[in-house]
Enzyme design. Structure first.
Site, short mmCIF file in Angstrom:
data_model
loop_
_atom_site.label_atom_id
_atom_site.label_comp_id
_atom_site.label_asym_id
_atom_site.label_seq_id
_atom_site.Cartn_x
_atom_site.Cartn_y
_atom_site.Cartn_z
N PHE A 1 0.89 -1.12 0.02
CA PHE A 1 -0.04 -0.14 -0.06
C PHE A 1 0.95 1.14 -0.01
O PHE A 1 1.86 1.40 0.90
CB PHE A 1 -0.82 0.08 1.11
CG PHE A 1 -1.97 -1.07 1.29
CD1 PHE A 1 -3.00 -1.16 0.50
CD2 PHE A 1 -1.61 -2.10 2.29
CE1 PHE A 1 -3.94 -2.19 0.38
CE2 PHE A 1 -2.56 -3.16 2.37
CZ PHE A 1 -3.67 -3.28 1.61
N SER B 1 9.91 1.60 2.34
CA SER B 1 8.91 0.48 2.81
C SER B 1 9.20 0.13 4.06
O SER B 1 10.49 -0.16 4.59
CB SER B 1 8.85 -0.78 2.03
OG SER B 1 8.32 -0.32 0.62
N ILE C 1 2.12 -7.40 4.79
CA ILE C 1 1.60 -5.85 4.41
C ILE C 1 2.82 -5.03 4.32
O ILE C 1 3.62 -4.75 5.17
CB ILE C 1 0.68 -5.41 5.31
CG1 ILE C 1 -0.40 -6.38 5.56
CG2 ILE C 1 0.23 -3.98 4.84
CD1 ILE C 1 -1.55 -6.68 4.53
N GLU C 2 3.08 -4.50 3.20
CA GLU C 2 4.08 -3.56 3.08
C GLU C 2 3.56 -2.10 2.92
O GLU C 2 2.49 -1.84 2.04
CB GLU C 2 4.73 -3.73 1.80
CG GLU C 2 6.10 -2.88 1.20
CD GLU C 2 6.70 -3.40 -0.21
OE1 GLU C 2 7.65 -2.42 -0.65
OE2 GLU C 2 6.35 -4.37 -0.67
N ILE C 3 3.96 -0.94 3.64
CA ILE C 3 3.52 0.15 3.51
C ILE C 3 4.61 1.11 3.11
O ILE C 3 5.61 1.07 3.69
CB ILE C 3 2.94 0.71 4.84
CG1 ILE C 3 1.95 -0.36 5.60
CG2 ILE C 3 2.58 2.06 5.10
CD1 ILE C 3 1.97 -0.13 6.86
#
Length: 130
Positions: free
Chosen positions: A76, A112, A123-125
Site C-alpha cells: 500500500f 517501505s 503488508i508493505e506500507i
C-alpha cells in the site's frame, strides 16, 4: 484487450471483524457493507480501490481455487512520511518486520516497512521516492 487498473482484490480471512478492526484502526481504511446476490458482504475501501473480504468458513462463488487465509502479500502506498508511519505502528503495538528499506514498486523506487495483519498476510506500507 488492454487492462488499465485494478478495481478490487479479494482477501480470504479467518475473522472478518478482526480484519476490519486492523485495516480501519491501523491502516485507516473504511469499511463498506454491500449486497451481492442478497448476501451482505464486507469490503475495505481506500482511495478508489477496495478489498472484498471472504471468510474462510463462508466462501462466495466463484472464488479462488485454493483460498487460504494468510497467503496475501500486499503493498500500500501512503503520502504520510514513513517515519510517521513507524511511530503510528509503534503506538498501536504493531510489530515492524523489516524497514524502512528501499524497494522497487510499479512506478519507481519506494521506501517501505513490512508488517503482518491478523491472518499473517504480509503488508508493505510505502512512500514513493523521487
Amino acid at each position: 484487450m488492454h487492462i488499465q487498473s485494478i478495481d478490487h482484490l479479494v482477501l480470504t480471512v479467518n475473522n472478518i471483524s478482526d480484519t476490519v478492526d486492523f485495516y480501519t484502526e491501523v491502516l485507516g481504511m473504511t469499511v463498506e457493507k454491500f449486497s451481492s446476490d442478497r448476501v451482505m458482504r464486507t469490503a475495505l475501501r481506500f482511495g478508489s480501490q477496495k478489498i472484498n473480504l471472504h471468510q474462510t468458513t463462508d466462501q462466495f462463488l466463484p472464488r479462488a481455487y485454493h483460498p487460504v487465509a494468510g497467503s496475501g502479500d500486499l503493498c500500500f502506498l501512503t503520502d504520510v512520511d514513513i517515519q510517521q508511519v513507524m511511530q503510528h505502528l509503534e503506538q498501536r503495538n504493531v510489530e515492524v518486520l523489516e524497514g524502512p528499506v528501499e524497494r522497487t514498486g510499479a512506478v519507481g523506487k519506494l521506501i517501505s516497512v513490512y508488517i503482518r495483519d491478523p491472518d499473517q498476510n504480509l503488508i508493505e506500507i510505502s512512500n514513493q521516492i523521487d
